[in-house]
Every structure is written in C-alpha cells, then in structure tokens.
Design a protein around this motif. Sequence first.
Motif: not given
Length: 436
Positions: A42-58, A60-64
Amino acid sequence: MTDTQTAQIESEAPAATHAAETPEALIARLAKAGRAAQAQLARMTTAQKGAALIAAAEALRAAETDILAANDKDMAAGAERGLSGALLDRLKLDTKRLAGIADAVAQVAALPDPVGQVIDASSRPNGLALSRVRVPIGLIGIIYESRPNVTADAAALCLASGNAALLRGGTEAVHSNRAIMAAFQRGLAKAGVPAEAVQLIPTQDRAAVGAMLTAQGLIDMIVPRGGKSLVERVQNDARVPVLAHLDGICHTYLHASADVAMARSIVLNAKLRRTGICGSMETLLIDAAFPAAQAVVADLLDAGCEIRGDARARALDPRILPASDADWDTEYLDAILSVAIVDGLDAALAHIDAHSSRHTDAIVTSDDAVAEEFLTRVDSAIVMVNASSQFADGGEFGLGAEIGIATGRLHARGPVALEGLTTYKWLVRGTGQTRP
C-alpha cells in the motif's frame, strides 16, 4: 534443480513444515503474512509496483521450459481422469499461451494506477473540504479451477492495485500453478516485493476452501472463478464478502434486419472460436423474419457444432436435435448450442430475461432503434451490438488482464480489473471546524 522442482518444494514445504496444522490455522497463518505484505504494498509507488510486475513477467518467460513441463503433467493427469476437450483446452499451456500470460502481466504494469485517484471532491458551506479517494481492498482470496493463467493474472492485478492475494487453484492445474507462482515470486523478490504479497495455498484439501470462506477479519474479499457448483458453494458458505462470477449463459439474437454476412460470421465466431470460455455463445435466438436462418445453422453444423433446437429450429435442418427445458439454462462450454426461433424483439428479450445468467448478451441488427432498445432493456453485465460475445474479456476491453467477469450488481460489474479491486475512503480536511 529445475524451476519446476523448486516450485514444488516451495509450495509443498509449508505443508510439510506445518503438517499438524488445521486448515483454519493454515489459512490464518497465510492470511496474516499476506496482510503484513499488503501493508508494504500500500505504500509502494506506481513505479515500484510496475517494476515488480515487469520483473515477474521476465521471470515467467525465463521459466518457460519448466512451466510447460509442469503443464504436461497436468494435461496427462487430466486426460487420464477423462476431462472434456473444453476443460483440457482451458488447462493447456504452450509457448504462445505462456507468452500471452507474461505479456498480460507486463501490460498490467503499464495501466493507470487506480490507487490514490480522486473520484470526486467538494467543499461544504462550513469550509470542510471532502474528497473520495481510491484505496486497495486489502487481502483478496481467489478460488479458481482449471485455468493456470489465472494464477499470474490474479497475482498481477492484485499487486498492481495494492492488494495482497491468497490463491487457491484447482487440482487439475496444480503443477502448472506451482511453477507459475514460483517464477512470479522470484520476479517480485528481485524487485524487493515480499513473497507473501502473492501466495498459493500449498494444499488441495477442500477444507482449506472452507477455511478461506470463513476467515472474517483476515480475508477482505473472495473472488470465485469457476463453474456453477464452485460459485454456489462460495456464495452459500462464505462469511467474507464475495465478488461473484456466475456461469456464462450468453445469448446472441439475430434480428430480422441483421446483415446476413455479418450474422453468419458473428455466430460462428461467438460459438466456435473457443467453446470453453465464459463468453462463448450458448443460445442463439433467430428472428422468425430473419431471411437466412438455414444458412446460419448449416454453417454451425458443418463446422461440427451440435445444435439442440425448439420445434421451429428443428424444421430448418434434420441434423438439429430436440432441445430439453434444461438446455436453455445450460452453459455447455463445448461445441453444443441451443437454438430457438422467436417472433420479434419482445420475444427475444423475454427469452433472455428468463434464461440469461446476466453475463453477456448480444444482438445483430441493422436497425439503430432496435439496437438501442436492446442495449437499454437487457440487464446483463455486458450487452453488445453487432459483435461476437467472445469479446467479453478484460484484455479486449483495454483493461489488461482480468480477475473475472462479475455478474452481480454491487461493487463491480463486467470485467473486473484494477479499478474493480479498489474501494474508496473519504478524506475530510478542515481548518478547526466543530459541529454545532
């Protein structure tokens, strides 16, 4: 050690460590950890949450390789258990579908952040300044069945909206879900987000579902995503607020004025593009004055669709089987369709009112006045004109991934994405006012 093995160990370790835990104790422990993580989110910025999601997407691709290997296990087990073709289609992952899952997570990162948005603001004669601001709901429990993509979609949407997620997937997708969650959490960890922000319940014990449903004060909202029996159980047993997603008994009505080529194209797509999704057409209503009814049903039959019709529909083609009363209230999720001939708009609306699950209903017409009347009078979460019901999807609506399509009338309706996972609070700013 492979990613799949790591996922299994990570998911099964809590169950082994706490072997004597009751389901209630397990859910309480996970929920408390999730709530603590949500306080950080709840205290994280939009940019911090976005960076976390980009890292999660990467991640997922790496674990194909390992995610697809886990999915192969689920597919083999599903085939052995005799799952239908439609259910196996929901369960199956391949390179393209997994890429789509990762892309959807990344797309969520690019969506506008609803948290902190001012819904409205006003000032009172006494000088008090009031505003309503969107805030996360808290810890969201999500119970779902055979679609492994929900694991990533739900985790991404909850995180982006500042919520923690506690997920309970179906047994059919257990290996896929564990591999996806392990990859997702690795991505979050790289971005400094606590793993407890998104958790997969490490047991398939049905008693854990019951413990989720009664976890008042720990879980803030339950989202069931699955078949009618699952949703009914959740609604009947829950002591936690529920965002309901009922079955998709979706109708398409071919009005007398419908363009024939358009009608034929939409009908085939609405039924047969993917029969196992909730936006698939399950009932076709054909106006008695529509000039190409035979061609429409022949297209479907020739494409391998079984049709069950009323007496007038059966007169169109000898291959059409008789429909029972139950057919009009059945979500087939297969290449099966019920067809009725109706006498005009009012008859079509009456049929939809009697049998629709309020998910998605559509009309094909060239008459603008009829289209507007249909839009006004059909009380469903999604109402369409001259489009396939298969567009009933959060991604197609520009919302990114979706957590489900809500068919109720409270809180959120239709595709539920980021905004639907927030509530609001009132902010009141004064200058020393006291109430007389």
